[in-house]
Motif scaffolding. Sequence first.
Motif, PDB file in Angstrom:
ATOM      1  N   ALA A 105       1.330   4.058 -14.132  1.00  0.00           N
ATOM      2  CA  ALA A 105       1.755   5.189 -13.306  1.00  0.00           C
ATOM      3  C   ALA A 105       2.172   4.648 -11.948  1.00  0.00           C
ATOM      4  CB  ALA A 105       0.641   6.210 -13.157  1.00  0.00           C
ATOM      5  N   THR A 106       3.123   5.327 -11.352  1.00  0.00           N
ATOM      6  CA  THR A 106       3.579   4.968 -10.002  1.00  0.00           C
ATOM      7  C   THR A 106       3.478   6.200  -9.111  1.00  0.00           C
ATOM      8  OG1 THR A 106       5.108   3.363 -10.962  1.00  0.00           O
ATOM      9  CG2 THR A 106       5.465   3.965  -8.658  1.00  0.00           C
ATOM     10  N   ILE A 107       2.891   5.985  -7.963  1.00  0.00           N
ATOM     11  CA  ILE A 107       2.638   7.082  -7.019  1.00  0.00           C
ATOM     12  C   ILE A 107       3.803   7.201  -6.033  1.00  0.00           C
ATOM     13  CG2 ILE A 107       1.139   7.783  -5.091  1.00  0.00           C
ATOM     14  CD1 ILE A 107      -1.222   6.622  -6.700  1.00  0.00           C
ATOM     15  N   TRP A 108       4.193   8.451  -5.760  1.00  0.00           N
ATOM     16  CA  TRP A 108       5.319   8.733  -4.861  1.00  0.00           C
ATOM     17  C   TRP A 108       4.947   9.855  -3.887  1.00  0.00           C
ATOM     18  CZ3 TRP A 108       9.343   5.510  -5.885  1.00  0.00           C
ATOM     19  CH2 TRP A 108       9.454   4.995  -7.180  1.00  0.00           C
ATOM     20  N   THR A 142       0.604   1.804  -9.526  1.00  0.00           N
ATOM     21  CA  THR A 142       1.379   1.087  -8.503  1.00  0.00           C
ATOM     22  C   THR A 142       1.971   2.081  -7.515  1.00  0.00           C
ATOM     23  OG1 THR A 142       3.278   1.188  -9.995  1.00  0.00           O
ATOM     24  CG2 THR A 142       2.020  -0.852  -9.993  1.00  0.00           C
ATOM     25  N   LEU A 143       2.412   1.564  -6.378  1.00  0.00           N
ATOM     26  CA  LEU A 143       3.124   2.389  -5.407  1.00  0.00           C
ATOM     27  C   LEU A 143       3.936   1.486  -4.495  1.00  0.00           C
ATOM     28  CD1 LEU A 143       1.422   1.949  -2.565  1.00  0.00           C
ATOM     29  CD2 LEU A 143      -0.092   3.638  -3.593  1.00  0.00           C
ATOM     30  N   PHE A 144       4.821   2.091  -3.752  1.00  0.00           N
ATOM     31  CA  PHE A 144       5.629   1.366  -2.774  1.00  0.00           C
ATOM     32  C   PHE A 144       5.209   1.855  -1.394  1.00  0.00           C
ATOM     33  CE2 PHE A 144       8.008   1.805  -6.692  1.00  0.00           C
ATOM     34  CZ  PHE A 144       8.334   0.482  -6.965  1.00  0.00           C
ATOM     35  N   ALA A 145       4.602   0.976  -0.633  1.00  0.00           N
ATOM     36  CA  ALA A 145       4.054   1.391   0.666  1.00  0.00           C
ATOM     37  C   ALA A 145       5.048   1.101   1.781  1.00  0.00           C
ATOM     38  CB  ALA A 145       2.747   0.645   0.927  1.00  0.00           C
ATOM     39  N   ASP A 146       5.291   2.097   2.619  1.00  0.00           N
ATOM     40  CA  ASP A 146       6.026   1.819   3.852  1.00  0.00           C
ATOM     41  C   ASP A 146       5.180   0.833   4.657  1.00  0.00           C
ATOM     42  OD1 ASP A 146       8.013   3.557   3.131  1.00  0.00           O
ATOM     43  OD2 ASP A 146       7.319   5.225   4.372  1.00  0.00           O
ATOM     44  N   ASN A 151      -2.111  -0.713   5.258  1.00  0.00           N
ATOM     45  CA  ASN A 151      -3.575  -0.749   5.410  1.00  0.00           C
ATOM     46  C   ASN A 151      -4.260   0.524   4.905  1.00  0.00           C
ATOM     47  OD1 ASN A 151      -3.614  -3.334   6.329  1.00  0.00           O
ATOM     48  ND2 ASN A 151      -3.515  -2.753   8.499  1.00  0.00           N
ATOM     49  N   PHE A 152      -3.542   1.636   4.992  1.00  0.00           N
ATOM     50  CA  PHE A 152      -4.074   2.884   4.422  1.00  0.00           C
ATOM     51  C   PHE A 152      -4.313   2.685   2.918  1.00  0.00           C
ATOM     52  CE2 PHE A 152      -2.741   6.827   2.124  1.00  0.00           C
ATOM     53  CZ  PHE A 152      -3.848   7.608   2.416  1.00  0.00           C
ATOM     54  N   TYR A 153      -3.333   2.111   2.231  1.00  0.00           N
ATOM     55  CA  TYR A 153      -3.473   1.904   0.782  1.00  0.00           C
ATOM     56  C   TYR A 153      -4.468   0.779   0.464  1.00  0.00           C
ATOM     57  CZ  TYR A 153       0.456   5.093   0.228  1.00  0.00           C
ATOM     58  OH  TYR A 153       1.270   6.205   0.247  1.00  0.00           O
ATOM     59  N   LYS A 154      -4.482  -0.251   1.308  1.00  0.00           N
ATOM     60  CA  LYS A 154      -5.474  -1.317   1.089  1.00  0.00           C
ATOM     61  C   LYS A 154      -6.882  -0.742   1.125  1.00  0.00           C
ATOM     62  CE  LYS A 154      -3.368  -5.614   2.733  1.00  0.00           C
ATOM     63  NZ  LYS A 154      -3.322  -6.548   3.883  1.00  0.00           N
TER      64      LYS A 154
END
Length: 173
Positions: A105-108, A142-146, A151-154
């Motif tokens: 899955a990919t988060i958007w 997975t996701l694509f982080a701006d 660090n929010f996603y980390k």
Amino acid sequence: MGFWKSLFSSPGVTAAPNQAQSSRFVAEAESSLSVPRIFFSTERDIDLYELEELCDAVGWSRRPIRKVRKAIQHSFIVVSMWEQRDTRRRLIGFSRATSDHAFNATIWDVVVHPDYQGKGLGKALMKQLIKKLRNEDISNVTLFADPHVVNFYKGLGFMPDPEGIKGMFWYPD
Ligand SMILES: CC(C)(COP(=O)(O)OP(=O)(O)OC[C@H]1O[C@@H](n2cnc3c(N)ncnc32)[C@H](O)[C@@H]1OP(=O)(O)O)[C@@H](O)C(=O)NCCC(=O)NCCS
């Protein structure tokens, strides 16, 4: 202190995590109607103009509404976050994931309205989405982080470039 309690330690909110299975689920419960409460929903019948306002509020470029509608319809899971005051509801957060329904899955489109940022709600929204994905036995998320939110996603356990894997992109000329 458990995750939910620590997230919602502000006045007027208490935790009710066992209701998280229903499509519209209350993360916070209050007996008084005049006290605002936050709830999450997996329903897709979101007012797209309200969603556009939310995205405008964080400075995202506008996208054609018909395409946003299609993207939501074809997403695997949608989790929105709402504030309810008396009978009024306000969309304050949104996230969605696409998937092959088996492995990946990919988060958007993870967004929290600026008025509500920095209160742990982005984290709560992401936890809800990941929980729904895990309930569907999805193990690769997975996701694509701006760059400014890496660090929010980390903090949520996401790793950049695990084992040297690079995200790669192709765009039309
Ligand atoms: C990114 C976003 C969803 C975070 O939502 P939020 O509600 O402010 O985040 P939270 O309050 O739940 O923060 C959770 C943790 O992440 C940290 N954090 C939040 N935003 C951060 C940022 N931009 N950079 C680094 N850390 C961040 C917080 O300090 C907090 O850390 P803690 O758990 O150690 O206390 C929100 O800022 C947003 O909507 N931004 C604009 C849209 C956007 O950029 N979306 C991401 C696209 S990839």
